[in-house]
Design a protein around this motif. Structure first.
Motif, PDB file in Angstrom:
ATOM      1  N   GLY A  13      21.601  18.549 -31.365  1.00  0.00           N
ATOM      2  CA  GLY A  13      20.344  18.412 -32.099  1.00  0.00           C
ATOM      3  C   GLY A  13      19.142  18.811 -31.274  1.00  0.00           C
ATOM      4  O   GLY A  13      18.442  19.772 -31.588  1.00  0.00           O
ATOM      5  N   CYS A  14      18.902  18.090 -30.171  1.00  0.00           N
ATOM      6  CA  CYS A  14      17.698  18.319 -29.371  1.00  0.00           C
ATOM      7  C   CYS A  14      17.924  19.313 -28.233  1.00  0.00           C
ATOM      8  O   CYS A  14      16.979  19.685 -27.561  1.00  0.00           O
ATOM      9  N   GLN A  15      19.189  19.731 -28.018  1.00  0.00           N
ATOM     10  CA  GLN A  15      19.532  20.693 -26.967  1.00  0.00           C
ATOM     11  C   GLN A  15      19.200  20.181 -25.573  1.00  0.00           C
ATOM     12  O   GLN A  15      18.918  20.954 -24.671  1.00  0.00           O
ATOM     13  N   GLU A  16      19.218  18.857 -25.377  1.00  0.00           N
ATOM     14  CA  GLU A  16      18.953  18.265 -24.065  1.00  0.00           C
ATOM     15  C   GLU A  16      20.251  17.818 -23.415  1.00  0.00           C
ATOM     16  O   GLU A  16      21.158  17.357 -24.093  1.00  0.00           O
ATOM     17  N   MET A  17      20.317  17.936 -22.093  1.00  0.00           N
ATOM     18  CA  MET A  17      21.464  17.447 -21.343  1.00  0.00           C
ATOM     19  C   MET A  17      21.309  15.937 -21.156  1.00  0.00           C
ATOM     20  O   MET A  17      20.261  15.476 -20.709  1.00  0.00           O
ATOM     21  N   LYS A  18      22.353  15.192 -21.515  1.00  0.00           N
ATOM     22  CA  LYS A  18      22.322  13.742 -21.396  1.00  0.00           C
ATOM     23  C   LYS A  18      23.664  13.255 -20.888  1.00  0.00           C
ATOM     24  O   LYS A  18      24.663  13.952 -21.022  1.00  0.00           O
ATOM     25  N   PRO A  19      23.712  12.037 -20.321  1.00  0.00           N
ATOM     26  CA  PRO A  19      25.001  11.491 -19.889  1.00  0.00           C
ATOM     27  C   PRO A  19      25.969  11.384 -21.065  1.00  0.00           C
ATOM     28  O   PRO A  19      25.583  10.977 -22.165  1.00  0.00           O
ATOM     29  N   LYS A  20      27.214  11.752 -20.828  1.00  0.00           N
ATOM     30  CA  LYS A  20      28.242  11.787 -21.869  1.00  0.00           C
ATOM     31  C   LYS A  20      28.367  10.451 -22.607  1.00  0.00           C
ATOM     32  O   LYS A  20      28.564  10.430 -23.820  1.00  0.00           O
ATOM     33  N   LYS A  21      28.223   9.337 -21.890  1.00  0.00           N
ATOM     34  CA  LYS A  21      28.385   8.010 -22.501  1.00  0.00           C
ATOM     35  C   LYS A  21      27.299   7.697 -23.527  1.00  0.00           C
ATOM     36  O   LYS A  21      27.494   6.833 -24.388  1.00  0.00           O
ATOM     37  N   GLU A  22      26.165   8.367 -23.457  1.00  0.00           N
ATOM     38  CA  GLU A  22      25.066   8.114 -24.396  1.00  0.00           C
ATOM     39  C   GLU A  22      25.203   8.911 -25.695  1.00  0.00           C
ATOM     40  O   GLU A  22      24.395   8.761 -26.596  1.00  0.00           O
ATOM     41  N   LEU A  23      26.196   9.789 -25.761  1.00  0.00           N
ATOM     42  CA  LEU A  23      26.341  10.677 -26.912  1.00  0.00           C
ATOM     43  C   LEU A  23      27.561  10.333 -27.753  1.00  0.00           C
ATOM     44  O   LEU A  23      28.492   9.691 -27.275  1.00  0.00           O
ATOM     45  N   ILE A  24      27.548  10.774 -29.008  1.00  0.00           N
ATOM     46  CA  ILE A  24      28.700  10.634 -29.893  1.00  0.00           C
ATOM     47  C   ILE A  24      29.441  11.960 -29.886  1.00  0.00           C
ATOM     48  O   ILE A  24      28.828  13.023 -30.009  1.00  0.00           O
TER      49      ILE A  24
END
Length: 91
Positions: A13-24
């Motif tokens: 959605g936002c094309q941002e890199m985030k820690p895997k645990k915070e994502l679905i």
């Protein structure tokens, strides 16, 4: 002590890199079945989305799930994801 490396993934959605645990994670298996993977351990090709309903809507509108999996996605998967995100945001 050595710090453990945190796996990072990009939100569709936002094309941002985030820690895997915070994502679905949404996963496509060898039989081309697409499902929502809340454990993050299912076998197959994964795509990630923030736990934010706006990111989900952005990704759906831009057909980013279809591009990631190179196939069309049933409305059931979108409905499951949307319901989960709405419940997760205190809704």
């Amino acid at each position: 002590m050595k710090q453990k490396k945190v796996p990072m993934r990009m939100c569709l959605g936002c094309q941002e890199m985030k820690p895997k645990k915070e994502l679905i994670r949404v996963v496509k298996n060898k039989e081309n079945e697409i499902s929502v993977d809340f454990t993050g351990k299912k076998a197959g090709r994964g795509a990630y989305i923030c736990k934010n309903i706006e990111c989900f809507r952005k990704a759906k509108k831009a057909k980013r799930f279809e591009k990631a999996f190179e196939t069309s996605i049933s409305e059931d998967i979108y409905n499951t994801l949307e319901k989960e995100l709405e419940e997760g945001n205190g809704g």
